[in-house]
Scaffold this motif. Structure first.
Motif, short mmCIF file in Angstrom:
data_model
loop_
_atom_site.label_atom_id
_atom_site.label_comp_id
_atom_site.label_asym_id
_atom_site.label_seq_id
_atom_site.Cartn_x
_atom_site.Cartn_y
_atom_site.Cartn_z
N GLY A 665 0.81 -1.21 0.00
CA GLY A 665 0.00 0.00 0.00
C GLY A 665 0.84 1.26 0.00
N GLN A 666 2.17 1.13 -0.20
CA GLN A 666 3.09 2.26 -0.27
C GLN A 666 3.00 3.10 1.00
N SER A 667 3.03 2.42 2.12
CA SER A 667 2.88 3.08 3.42
C SER A 667 4.01 4.05 3.69
N ARG A 668 3.69 5.11 4.42
CA ARG A 668 4.69 6.05 4.92
C ARG A 668 4.61 6.10 6.44
N PHE A 669 4.38 4.94 7.05
CA PHE A 669 4.21 4.81 8.49
C PHE A 669 5.52 4.26 9.07
N PRO A 670 6.34 5.10 9.74
CA PRO A 670 7.68 4.66 10.18
C PRO A 670 7.70 3.39 11.03
N PRO A 671 6.76 3.18 11.99
CA PRO A 671 6.83 1.94 12.76
C PRO A 671 6.78 0.67 11.92
N LEU A 672 6.11 0.73 10.77
CA LEU A 672 6.06 -0.44 9.89
C LEU A 672 7.46 -0.80 9.41
N TYR A 699 10.90 9.14 6.58
CA TYR A 699 9.65 9.74 7.05
C TYR A 699 9.72 10.24 8.49
N GLU A 700 10.73 9.83 9.23
CA GLU A 700 10.95 10.34 10.59
C GLU A 700 12.46 10.44 10.78
N PRO A 701 13.07 11.56 10.34
CA PRO A 701 14.53 11.65 10.21
C PRO A 701 15.30 11.42 11.50
N LYS A 705 14.96 4.67 17.23
CA LYS A 705 15.03 3.25 16.89
C LYS A 705 15.57 3.04 15.48
N ALA A 706 15.10 3.86 14.55
CA ALA A 706 15.57 3.71 13.17
C ALA A 706 17.04 4.05 13.06
N MET A 707 17.47 5.12 13.73
CA MET A 707 18.89 5.50 13.69
C MET A 707 19.76 4.40 14.28
N LEU A 708 19.35 3.85 15.41
CA LEU A 708 20.12 2.77 16.02
C LEU A 708 20.12 1.53 15.13
N GLY A 709 18.97 1.26 14.47
CA GLY A 709 18.91 0.12 13.56
C GLY A 709 19.88 0.26 12.41
N VAL A 710 19.92 1.44 11.79
CA VAL A 710 20.86 1.68 10.69
C VAL A 710 22.29 1.53 11.19
N ALA A 711 22.59 2.13 12.34
CA ALA A 711 23.96 2.08 12.86
C ALA A 711 24.39 0.65 13.17
N ALA A 723 29.42 2.90 11.19
CA ALA A 723 28.27 3.20 12.04
C ALA A 723 28.45 4.54 12.75
N VAL A 724 29.66 4.79 13.24
CA VAL A 724 29.93 6.05 13.93
C VAL A 724 29.81 7.23 12.96
N ALA A 725 30.32 7.06 11.74
CA ALA A 725 30.24 8.14 10.75
C ALA A 725 28.78 8.52 10.46
N PHE A 726 27.93 7.51 10.35
CA PHE A 726 26.51 7.78 10.11
C PHE A 726 25.90 8.59 11.25
N LEU A 727 26.15 8.16 12.49
CA LEU A 727 25.56 8.85 13.64
C LEU A 727 26.14 10.24 13.81
N LYS A 728 27.40 10.41 13.50
CA LYS A 728 27.99 11.76 13.61
C LYS A 728 27.43 12.70 12.55
N ASP A 729 27.11 12.16 11.36
CA ASP A 729 26.42 12.97 10.35
C ASP A 729 25.08 13.46 10.90
N LYS A 730 24.36 12.56 11.55
CA LYS A 730 23.07 12.92 12.15
C LYS A 730 23.26 13.94 13.28
N LEU A 731 24.30 13.74 14.07
CA LEU A 731 24.55 14.65 15.20
C LEU A 731 24.89 16.06 14.70
N ALA A 732 25.55 16.14 13.55
CA ALA A 732 25.89 17.46 12.99
C ALA A 732 24.63 18.24 12.60
N THR A 733 23.58 17.52 12.21
CA THR A 733 22.33 18.19 11.82
C THR A 733 21.42 18.46 13.01
#
Length: 1002
Positions: A665-672, A699-701, A705-711, A723-733
């Protein structure tokens, strides 16, 4: 057509259902005429009933039946045959069989990727049919059981239907002429009751239709002439079939493949969704088929899919298709700009901006193209490095009089100029964008927004009128944003009611609930009918953001006093109480919103379904989902929560198809997407898990939970540094984010850098001392560390103490969440501090009476303390709440066995094995019962099955050693005891088995 391997259930009548049936049986029933096409049908795993004809393969069976009937009855008129064929359901079908026209164009490997709506020849793909619907988006309209779709009828059944409505025949009367001079029978001027009329029914109907047509055209003309009158319009894009282009056919043609790539590249320069779709179908897909080694074609096809990713299901099929198209590619020395761009877009899709920048920078040292520069600038922009982004994108823009610029490049250029405060330069770039690409939808949207922000509201409305009359220029996310801008523009023109129409339309499509809610509430606070209540709601929202919760509650209560028929204040109060942990108050407000207002908001039903599912009140949750299902909105969320219910019921195999329905259904529901990521993580499929977590972040930048999952996915796939580089990119924003700092602490701790981990955790607590999740996640991590330290008891105890302190701190910050007490109780249980464990378990039951497995643990504690009666009472309560708990039945068997009630114990263990045939504890319990009863062969057979399921289960080897010792088989007994010794760590147990081995060795 290949025969499907599915099973089907078909409801012939209210009290009769056939199935499960295989394909051959269904085909036989259709050809015999037993199935007419209207019957509700379900396919494995039988979770949803739909019309028989809604399944493409079954619809083709009905076509086959009609064709056979036509051939068998050649005397049937051509018109009758045509009429019958038009009665086939208009439900679109997806097929992989090329039409005759496509076969001529593409050869034997022409698999269409664009179906449902054929693109007419020589037609501009930007001008497709637009669906006008001023009230609600098409995707929110769902069919019911009697959904109004055309049913499949045979000619015979059609004649029977028509016979029922046939006009009764009257005796012929004298002929007379009407006002038009046409001869008619006199009885046409006489009603059934015998009264005379001036006009015949036919003339009256024609006259009425004429008047209605005149009125309708007058209204349409009036609307068109009114420049203020614009409506939310929606467009249903053709479905894009995502496939990896297979090397089909036996006549490769590299020249044709290269030509197709060139034509497709020219088309996608328009940068519109329909242009990408047409390029996929007519050029890139076929180019890859003609020459599978054409990596440019594969790269452009993958890139097109990624740019259309808001119009296709974001599921495993999309991800694997893109991966197969791009990997493995050529050696880096043979890369082309198209391939580098596609790989960079792939890495950006996964939030891997560091890797995207690496390959872009590496290739730019060899060759520069505008698209490569755009990708580099876009990466810098996503990382909030605005100066490098502006410097790079400016090099990608050719001089105005030399070459047309790519509209995406110009839009990013204008955006960066505006953000850097260069208003005049941004205006010039935007002017050039509109001049060179007047049908670039995102550019028009940005133009309208810029005009509105500059105070040129009427000019902004005119741009929006042009854009909203062509919704196919935007994808669904962009269209929702266009509705938001239109609502603001209408508000600026003091057309609050019109603005509310757009805001409501955006609310049904937009994935950022808070932005649209603020807009809707502000507009309603300006409409006289709702002004008083929504003024209070606006004040409450401001207090809530300032964390003045008591004042916010007061304002919401005043809003309710103004209008109790509106559910909004109830919903917002429920949210507030839920955040504070006052769950019963939240449930009460949600129920009032659902049952005591003039509306029936689906949001209340879904919130209640989620709360009940979290509290394991599964029947209550199902009841709420039935209400939500009947409201026929947000089907993706309804299917998601249905899947969660299946997981709570320990039926994960039934949850997966429901999650797949939500994805389709092309959901944009982050918990899914977070749940899908968790599922793939459990399967050790880290690549796909990373994809799902990344979509959730779309959909929820800043979802923790999503950030930790990616890392963590990147931690396992690549290295801790990625993993650290990804989280530091997020921390910069988002500097000083407690969630990001906590995630960084977890990554550092998991990688063994204790000092850095503790430092980040301290910074997270300083940033937000109330961020409870930091302590729960830290507790999970340190507990896992302790579990792994099996050879270092001191380090293990230290980790467990750290975990207990973290869990206890979490429970202090979130006293109404049972998870903290459950985790604390489990850890105390593992270290055999049973009194402390029981105390925490009772606290869990106090908060969530239906929490699964807690009574099971309490029963185990009671049995260990010799209180078998209390243990049995607790187990009966657990089984009543959770009838599928095989673990509770195993423990019940253990209690019976301790009481020497072997028959009852056998039944309990057998019932557990029936529920879960892979439950090693149930099989082990049965084996022990047989051992105690002297049935050694049966016991050994069961123990062998246990070893296959769980080779590290130590007690099974001890039992086998005892049996072999009783049978006098010293060799096998010694081997079994040696295996037992190899699987245990407890010194007392080791001493015990050593004594056995010495005894047998004498």
């Amino acid at each position: 057509m290949a025969e499907p391997r599915k099973k089907y259930k078909i409801r012939i009548s209210a009290d009769r259902t056939l199935g499960p049936l295989d394909w051959a049986r269904v085909e036989a029933l259709v050809l015999k005429g037993r199935i007419q096409g209207e019957e509700p049908t379900s396919i494995e795993p039988f979770t949803e009933w739909r019309a028989f004809v809604s399944y493409p393969e079954l619809s083709e069976l009905l076509l086959k039946k009609l064709e056979l009937d036509r051939k068998a009855a050649p005397s049937s008129s051509q018109s009758s045959e045509a009429a019958t064929q038009t009665l086939i359901s208009s439900q679109p079908t997806i097929t992989s069989v090329a039409t005759e026209e496509e076969k001529e164009d593409t050869g034997s490997y022409g698999i269409p990727t664009l179906v449902d709506i054929r693109m007419p020849a020589n037609q501009d793909p930007d001008h497709e049919k637009t669906i006008v619907h001023p009230l609600a988006p098409l995707e929110s309209v769902e069919m019911g059981e009697d959904d109004g779709r055309t049913k499949v009828l045979t000619p015979e059944s059609m004649n029977l239907v028509l016979e029922q409505y046939k006009t009764p025949t009257r005796p012929a009367g004298p002929v007379k002429k009407n006002i038009f001079g046409k001869a008619v029978r006199e009885e046409e001027y006489v009603t059934e009751s015998g009264k005379h009329r001036l006009l015949t029914p036919t003339t009256s109907a024609l006259l009425a239709l004429g008047l209605l047509a005149i009125a309708w055209f007058s209204q349409i003309q009036e609307k068109e002439e009114d420049p203020n009158n614009i409506f939310p319009r929606y467009h249903t894009f053709p479905y894009v079939e995502v496939n990896m282009p297979p090397p089909l056919g036996n006549a490769p043609n590299r020249a044709l493949s290269a030509d197709l790539v060139e034509k497709g590249s020219e088309l996608v320069a328009k940068e519109t969704p329909s242009a990408y779709m047409t390029a996929i179908k007519k050029y890139f897909y076929l180019a890859a088929g003609r020459d599978p080694q054409n990596y440019d074609a594969r790269a452009l096809l993958a890139s097109s899919y990624m740019r259309l990713s808001e119009l296709v299901p974001r599921d495993q099929r999309l991800f694997e298709t893109i991966e197969k198209l791009l990997f493995p590619g050529r050696p880096s020395s043979h890369w082309t700009p198209e391939y580098v761009v596609a790989r960079a877009e792939y890495y950006q899709l996964l939030n891997r901006y560091d890797q995207a920048q690496e390959i872009i920078n590496g290739y730019l040292s060899r060759r520069t193209t505008p698209e490569l520069l755009y990708q580099k600038a876009r990466i810098a922009y996503e990382r909030r490095d605005l100066d490098p982004a502006l410097s790079t994108i400016s090099k990608a823009i050719p001089p105005e009089n030399v070459q047309k610029a790519n509209p995406r490049h110009l839009l990013l250029y204008a955006t960066l100029l505006e953000q850097k405060g260069q208003k005049d330069a941004a205006s010039e770039a935007l002017k050039r964008l509109i001049t060179e690409s007047p049908n670039y939808g995102p550019g028009l949207l940005y133009h309208a927004d810029s005009l509105f922000r500059a105070g040129q509201t009427k000019q902004s409305r005119n741009v929006l009128k042009y854009l909203l009359n062509r919704p196919y220029l935007l994808d669904r996310v962009q269209l929702a944003e266009a509705f938001v801008v239109a609502a603001k523009v209408m508000e600026g023109l003091n057309l609050e009611k019109r603005a509310l129409v757009f805001a409501t339309a955006a609310e049904k499509m937009h994935f950022d609930r808070e932005i649209v809610e603020d807009l809707v509430f502000r507009l309603k606070s300006k409409v006289p009918a709702t002004k008083k209540a929504y003024t209070e709601i606006m004040n409450a929202r401001q207090r809530e953001r300032a964390r003045q919760i008591d004042l916010a509650i007061n304002h919401y209560v005043r809003a309710l006093e103004s209008n109790r028929r509106d559910p909004t204040a109830f919903l917002l109060l429920g949210n507030l109480y839920e955040e504070r942990g006052e769950i019963y108050e939240a449930i009460d407000r949600y129920k009032k919103a659902l049952f005591e207002t003039s509306h029936k908001p689906i949001a209340a039903a879904l919130k209640l379904a989620r709360i009940y599912a979290d509290r394991y009140q599964l029947e209550d949750s199902k009841a709420m989902l039935r209400i939500a299902n009947d409201l026929k909105e947000k089907r993706d969320q309804v299917n998601f929560f249905k899947g969660i219910l299946q997981i709570r019921s320990k039926r994960p195999d039934l949850a997966d198809p429901l999650f797949q329905l939500a994805l389709r259904g092309q959901s944009r529901f982050p918990p899914l997407y977070i749940e899908m990521g968790d599922i793939e993580t459990e399967k050790r499929n880290q690549k796909l898990a990373e994809f799902y977590y990344s979509i959730a972040l779309r959909y929820e930048p800043y979802s923790p939970k999503a950030m930790l999952g990616v890392a963590l996915s990147r931690f396992h796939l690549d290295s801790p540094s990625r993993a650290v580089a990804f989280l530091k990119d997020k921390l910069a924003t988002q500097p000083n984010s407690a969630a990001i700092l906590t995630n960084l602490a977890i990554i550092y701790l998991r990688s063994g850098d204790q000092d850095a981990g503790k430092n980040y955790l301290q910074n997270a607590i300083r940033s937000d001392s109330r961020y409870a999740e930091a302590f729960r996640l830290l507790g999970d991590l340190t507990k896992d560390e302790g579990d792994r330290q099996v050879d270092n008891n001191a380090a293990r105890r230290h980790s467990y103490r750290y975990a207990l302190a973290s869990y206890e701190m979490y429970s202090k910050l979130a006293p109404n969440d049972p998870e903290g007490y459950k985790a604390t109780g489990d850890l105390y249980f593992d270290i055999r501090d049973l009194g402390a464990a029981a105390k925490n378990y009772y606290k869990v039951l106090e908060l969530t009476p239906s929490y699964p497995d807690v009574r099971l643990r309490l029963a185990q504690i009671s049995r260990n303390g010799g209180d078998a009666t209390k243990a049995m009472t607790l187990l009966e309560e657990e089984i009543k709440i959770n009838p599928r708990s095989d673990a509770a039945l195993v423990e019940k068997g253990n209690v019976f066995m301790a009481k020497k009630e072997f028959e009852a114990a056998t039944k309990a263990f057998t019932d557990a094995a029936r529920l879960n045939e892979k439950n090693a504890d149930a099989l082990f319990g049965l084996g022990v019962v047989h051992h105690l009863q002297g049935s050694f062969d049966n016991a050994l057979s069961l123990f062998a099955r246990v070893i296959k399921l769980d080779p590290l289960k130590a007690d099974v080897y001890w039992q086998m050693g005892l049996i072999y010792q009783k049978l006098g088989n010293k060799v096998k007994a010694l081997q079994a005891f040696a295996n037992y010794k190899g699987t245990i760590r407890d010194p007392q147990a080791i001493a015990k088995v050593d004594e056995k081995i010495r005894e047998l060795s004498k």
